[in-house]
Design a protein around this motif. Structure first.
Motif, PDB file in Angstrom:
ATOM      1  N   MET A 172      49.934  51.730  27.074  1.00 22.44           N
ATOM      2  CA  MET A 172      49.854  50.901  27.439  1.00 22.44           C
ATOM      3  C   MET A 172      47.982  49.858  28.004  1.00 22.44           C
ATOM      4  SD  MET A 172      51.609  48.569  30.354  1.00 22.44           S
ATOM      5  CE  MET A 172      51.869  49.881  32.077  1.00 22.44           C
ATOM      6  N   GLY A 173      48.037  48.342  27.003  1.00 23.98           N
ATOM      7  CA  GLY A 173      46.583  47.988  27.191  1.00 23.98           C
ATOM      8  C   GLY A 173      46.157  47.856  28.777  1.00 23.98           C
ATOM      9  N   ILE A 174      44.661  47.849  29.087  1.00 19.36           N
ATOM     10  CA  ILE A 174      44.312  47.213  29.788  1.00 19.36           C
ATOM     11  C   ILE A 174      43.354  46.619  29.876  1.00 19.36           C
ATOM     12  CG2 ILE A 174      42.410  48.594  31.357  1.00 19.36           C
ATOM     13  CD1 ILE A 174      42.846  50.759  30.322  1.00 19.36           C
ATOM     14  N   VAL A 175      43.220  45.382  30.843  1.00 21.53           N
ATOM     15  CA  VAL A 175      42.715  44.190  30.723  1.00 21.53           C
ATOM     16  C   VAL A 175      41.588  44.377  32.548  1.00 21.53           C
ATOM     17  CG1 VAL A 175      42.275  41.712  30.800  1.00 21.53           C
ATOM     18  CG2 VAL A 175      43.768  42.744  29.770  1.00 21.53           C
ATOM     19  N   VAL A 176      40.257  44.076  31.775  1.00 26.22           N
ATOM     20  CA  VAL A 176      39.360  44.094  32.744  1.00 26.22           C
ATOM     21  C   VAL A 176      39.346  42.314  32.965  1.00 26.22           C
ATOM     22  CG1 VAL A 176      36.580  44.610  33.990  1.00 26.22           C
ATOM     23  CG2 VAL A 176      37.980  46.250  32.446  1.00 26.22           C
ATOM     24  N   GLN A 177      39.077  41.834  34.695  1.00 26.32           N
ATOM     25  CA  GLN A 177      38.721  40.931  35.211  1.00 26.32           C
ATOM     26  C   GLN A 177      38.118  40.298  35.626  1.00 26.32           C
ATOM     27  OE1 GLN A 177      42.791  39.428  37.106  1.00 26.32           O
ATOM     28  NE2 GLN A 177      43.104  38.101  34.447  1.00 26.32           N
ATOM     29  N   LYS A 178      37.540  39.863  35.762  1.00 23.92           N
ATOM     30  CA  LYS A 178      35.992  39.155  36.763  1.00 23.92           C
ATOM     31  C   LYS A 178      36.647  38.043  37.540  1.00 23.92           C
ATOM     32  CE  LYS A 178      31.781  37.756  38.606  1.00 23.92           C
ATOM     33  NZ  LYS A 178      31.215  37.172  37.678  1.00 23.92           N
ATOM     34  N   TYR A 179      35.820  38.163  38.811  1.00 14.89           N
ATOM     35  CA  TYR A 179      36.069  36.988  40.005  1.00 14.89           C
ATOM     36  C   TYR A 179      34.405  36.178  40.379  1.00 14.89           C
ATOM     37  CZ  TYR A 179      40.964  35.978  38.662  1.00 14.89           C
ATOM     38  OH  TYR A 179      42.010  36.624  37.643  1.00 14.89           O
ATOM     39  N   GLY A 180      34.142  35.765  39.942  1.00 16.38           N
ATOM     40  CA  GLY A 180      32.550  35.348  40.785  1.00 16.38           C
ATOM     41  C   GLY A 180      32.841  34.920  41.645  1.00 16.38           C
ATOM     42  N   GLY A 181      31.479  34.823  42.632  1.00 21.88           N
ATOM     43  CA  GLY A 181      31.231  34.780  44.290  1.00 21.88           C
ATOM     44  C   GLY A 181      32.316  32.656  44.383  1.00 21.88           C
ATOM     45  N   SER A 182      32.345  31.289  44.073  1.00 20.42           N
ATOM     46  CA  SER A 182      32.428  31.215  44.072  1.00 20.42           C
ATOM     47  C   SER A 182      34.337  30.768  43.704  1.00 20.42           C
ATOM     48  CB  SER A 182      32.490  29.469  43.422  1.00 20.42           C
ATOM     49  OG  SER A 182      32.834  29.817  42.207  1.00 20.42           O
ATOM     50  N   SER A 183      34.567  31.840  43.380  1.00 18.21           N
ATOM     51  CA  SER A 183      36.318  31.405  42.667  1.00 18.21           C
ATOM     52  C   SER A 183      36.897  32.703  44.026  1.00 18.21           C
ATOM     53  CB  SER A 183      36.519  32.814  41.578  1.00 18.21           C
ATOM     54  OG  SER A 183      36.589  31.987  40.011  1.00 18.21           O
ATOM     55  N   VAL A 184      35.779  33.259  45.315  1.00 20.44           N
ATOM     56  CA  VAL A 184      36.153  33.983  46.260  1.00 20.44           C
ATOM     57  C   VAL A 184      35.443  33.313  47.265  1.00 20.44           C
ATOM     58  CG1 VAL A 184      37.355  36.299  44.876  1.00 20.44           C
ATOM     59  CG2 VAL A 184      35.193  36.350  45.930  1.00 20.44           C
TER      60      VAL A 184
ATOM     61  N   GLY B 139      52.665  42.755  31.603  1.00 22.84           N
ATOM     62  CA  GLY B 139      52.188  44.751  31.587  1.00 22.84           C
ATOM     63  C   GLY B 139      50.972  45.131  31.235  1.00 22.84           C
ATOM     64  N   LEU B 140      50.106  44.072  31.452  1.00 27.85           N
ATOM     65  CA  LEU B 140      48.547  44.918  31.396  1.00 27.85           C
ATOM     66  C   LEU B 140      48.601  45.743  32.693  1.00 27.85           C
ATOM     67  CD1 LEU B 140      47.323  42.529  29.195  1.00 27.85           C
ATOM     68  CD2 LEU B 140      47.243  44.104  28.333  1.00 27.85           C
ATOM     69  N   ASP B 141      47.972  46.903  32.232  1.00 31.09           N
ATOM     70  CA  ASP B 141      47.472  47.118  33.427  1.00 31.09           C
ATOM     71  C   ASP B 141      45.783  46.480  33.471  1.00 31.09           C
ATOM     72  OD1 ASP B 141      49.372  49.804  33.820  1.00 31.09           O
ATOM     73  OD2 ASP B 141      47.395  50.954  32.581  1.00 31.09           O
ATOM     74  N   LEU B 142      45.135  46.113  34.998  1.00 31.55           N
ATOM     75  CA  LEU B 142      44.393  45.376  35.724  1.00 31.55           C
ATOM     76  C   LEU B 142      43.078  46.139  35.990  1.00 31.55           C
ATOM     77  CD1 LEU B 142      46.237  42.242  36.318  1.00 31.55           C
ATOM     78  CD2 LEU B 142      44.889  42.709  34.870  1.00 31.55           C
ATOM     79  N   VAL B 143      42.188  45.989  35.454  1.00 30.57           N
ATOM     80  CA  VAL B 143      41.011  45.752  36.817  1.00 30.57           C
ATOM     81  C   VAL B 143      40.343  44.894  36.869  1.00 30.57           C
ATOM     82  CG1 VAL B 143      38.614  47.580  36.856  1.00 30.57           C
ATOM     83  CG2 VAL B 143      41.428  49.053  35.978  1.00 30.57           C
ATOM     84  N   VAL B 144      40.421  44.663  38.378  1.00 32.93           N
ATOM     85  CA  VAL B 144      39.295  43.246  38.589  1.00 32.93           C
ATOM     86  C   VAL B 144      38.090  43.633  39.073  1.00 32.93           C
ATOM     87  CG1 VAL B 144      39.460  40.704  40.182  1.00 32.93           C
ATOM     88  CG2 VAL B 144      41.299  42.228  38.934  1.00 32.93           C
ATOM     89  N   ALA B 145      36.824  43.327  38.811  1.00 32.66           N
ATOM     90  CA  ALA B 145      35.583  43.130  39.902  1.00 32.66           C
ATOM     91  C   ALA B 145      35.244  41.877  40.467  1.00 32.66           C
ATOM     92  CB  ALA B 145      34.242  43.743  38.351  1.00 32.66           C
TER      93      ALA B 145
END
Lengths: 409, 409
Positions: free
Chosen positions: B1-13, B33-39
């Motif tokens: 299964m594919g992995i997607v890395v997401q990044k959310y910046g300071g204004s997003s949180v 259905g993708l595996d998610l890693v979030v920075a």
């Protein structure tokens, strides 16, 4: 060279000015030539602010993530305190709980220190540095940070003092020591210069906010002499000890002091069928939900039925009452409760030699017309549960009748 | 299964509401259905607030303690985001940089990722969890946390995508992609659907705030396809790529866009004796003080003397001028400077095929009466340094003259 462990609570490091003042205190302590290890709490209301944020993003935040979140409060204050010391030219280094070698087991949110590996602390002390350790936290076997629960920075400090074989542990707080009663309620209340671990533990469990009871017990276990002192003024404070200084205490004939707690509710199960296992049926559901029960009173059995009453904090009252109602139903009884109660305790090793403290306490309260709802006693304390709005009056009456304001300190 | 890395910046949180909104975005992404890693970056202004506190307790805070302090910002946001996911019934676990296996070398405050040991991340993904990683940080050889410097969460995300061999890295930010110019200045500015790593890196270095240039370069190095998208609205955003999608770019005949920067000062050493090592004598003292120099222009040598000009940010202007004055003195010259400048750059791989962009740029600015103080060019960009108060006008003039608003996107 001797080591002293100091602990500064959240109110002592609430703002950058406070942190600079703590740095000055450490600088002066360092002039005595002792090696210093300093445990620090999170700044002021940081922990409350973080818990509020957690409540805003989740109805039931996971304990692991709560610990990950809360640990940052202490990590901030140790870094800031190290910077403030550098600014005074004092070599210092901050360590998180995991960096300091604090190993913790148990459950997230209520971790228990299982081991301290003080290698890094010793290395830093040998380099002439003040070591600043984040209180309230350590690392568990998974490599995650785990908190010791509220008040845990006291425990960090005492545990460090034990592991480092420190000369003493100084707890700096916003009061100038342990008092015979809360000075806000009893203006004549006097500072207690020396107190035993047992007395301090009883006072802490029964409402004295000056030090966390788990930390007191740890001090007793490892024989760490603890000084409670004010962050904001000079003064001798209170020495908590089990050693030779205690001899003076043994001959003391009065109480150590009076403590109170305004956050008490009572739940009573009336007329429940008793038999082997009844108490467990009553209290197991509470334990499963993590509800701490304080005073427990069971009436004598009459016609196979009995009354069981217990106290919980007000925040747990509704849930405890509901759980108890289920049990009472099943055992042919009924549940009844009272939300706004408090408790007052008289504490002192003097009781060991002189019986009759409980009787004197009941007489004092009776003369003042203050009703007593529950009573609990141990070797060195008597606790009465009362209506919350009579607690302050009870503290004043007892402080006067036990002649605490006159005693030689 | 594919992995997607997401990044959310300071204004997003920035607030608990924002964090809940990010959790919802993650929940939707997970449905694919993708595996998610979030920075994740620190919440809103947290880093600024912590730096202000550091400035209040110390005139010159130590870089190690600054890192210890700043790392807590991201540690808070990852824990909160994990809680918000749990609240939606999504299994998730937060990891600090050290817990995530981010190994960092270099100096405190500007660490460089040297290795990622993704064992724990893989284990958590196998358990079906979303893994939330604190951006901007890792662990150094001493076991201390070390930050990657500002903007470093982008680098964390791209490095994770590379190490995990992710399908792509999605950078969520407060703009909806890369634009041909800043839409606040040029209302006709258009979103750029696809851009090359080289163009994006140039744009980022020359003022585009959308993504950190180091992260762009890392993406290029490991061939990580990066999507820049808005946290606050749906939309395709901008794809940064070096792969086959780039073919479309090669045939593009116009610029990718125009970027600007309002924080520029110029220092010029006039009439200094030149010879081997002169440039090093000028710039070594700046490097020692950690002052970054951007545009450098050296005039031709005349009678053994030359003029050397360079730009720095405004905050470094006074110190750079002082250092340059010392060097100019020793080399028989004089120093001169200008504080309030800006720069405008036109960027695009289209330049590779069609010369004359620089000449067209100078003509546009000249017709508008905008003075040019310095010029710097490379294969795919031309940068002009201008008075700060003419920068916005220059951006509008160039956007019109290069017909960016009309281009087919």
């Amino acid at each position: 060279m001797g080591i002293v462990v100091q602990k500064y609570g959240g109110s002592s490091v609430a703002t950058s000015e406070h942190i600079r003042a703590v740095a000055e205190k450490i600088a002066r302590a360092r002039e005595s030539g002792l090696d210093l290890v300093v445990a620090v709490s999170a700044m002021g209301k940081t922990t409350d602010r973080l818990l509020r944020l957690a409540g805003e993003v989740s109805r039931d935040p996971s304990p692991r993530e709560i610990d990950q979140l809360l640990a940052t409060g202490e990590e901030q204050s140790v870094a800031l305190l190290a910077m403030a010391l550098h600014d005074r030219g004092i070599p210092a280094e901050s360590l998180t709980g995991p960096q300091a070698g604090m190993t913790v087991t148990g459950r997230y949110g209520s971790g228990v220190i299982s081991e301290i590996r003080p290698k890094r602390i010793h290395t830093l002390l040998e380099q002439g540095r003040v070591v600043i350790v984040a209180g309230f936290q350590g690392m568990n076997a998974l490599g995650d940070v785990m908190t010791l629960g509220r008040g845990g920075s006291d425990t960090t400090a005492v545990a460090l003092a034990a592991a480092l074989e420190a000369d003493r542990c100084e707890i700096f707080t916003d009061v100038s020591g342990v008092f015979t009663a809360d000075p806000r309620i009893v203006p004549e209340a006097r500072r207690v210069p020396v107190i035993s671990f047992e007395e301090m533990a009883e006072m802490a469990w029964r409402g004295a906010k000056v030090m966390h009871p788990r930390a007191v017990e740890l001090g007793a276990l490892y024989g760490v002499e603890v000084h409670v002192r004010s962050s904001f003024e000079e003064g001798p404070g209170t020495i908590i000890t089990g050693g030779e200084k205690l001899e003076r205490l043994e001959t003391r004939e009065t109480l150590a002091g009076i403590v109170h707690d305004l956050d008490v509710s009572r739940v009573t199960l009336n007329g429940i069928r008793t038999g082997p296992g009844t108490m467990s049926r009553v209290f197991a559901p509470l334990a499963e939900r993590g509800i701490s029960v304080d005073v427990i009173v069971e009436s004598g059995v009459k016609d196979g039925a009995a009354d069981v009453a217990f106290t919980v904090t007000r925040g747990n009252f509704e849930e405890a009452r509901k759980l108890a109602a289920g049990v009472a139903d099943a055992l042919g009884g009924a549940v009844e409760g009272e939300r706004d109660l408090g408790k007052v305790s008289v504490v002192g090793t003097g009781m060991l030699n002189r019986p009759g403290y409980a009787a004197r306490m009941f007489a004092s309260l009776g003369e003042a017309g203050i009703p007593i709802r529950m009573v609990s006693t141990s070797e060195i304390q008597v606790t009465c549960v009362l209506p919350a709005d009579r607690v302050e009056e009870a503290v004043r009456v007892l402080h006067r009748d036990f002649e605490l304001e006159e005693r030689d300190v």
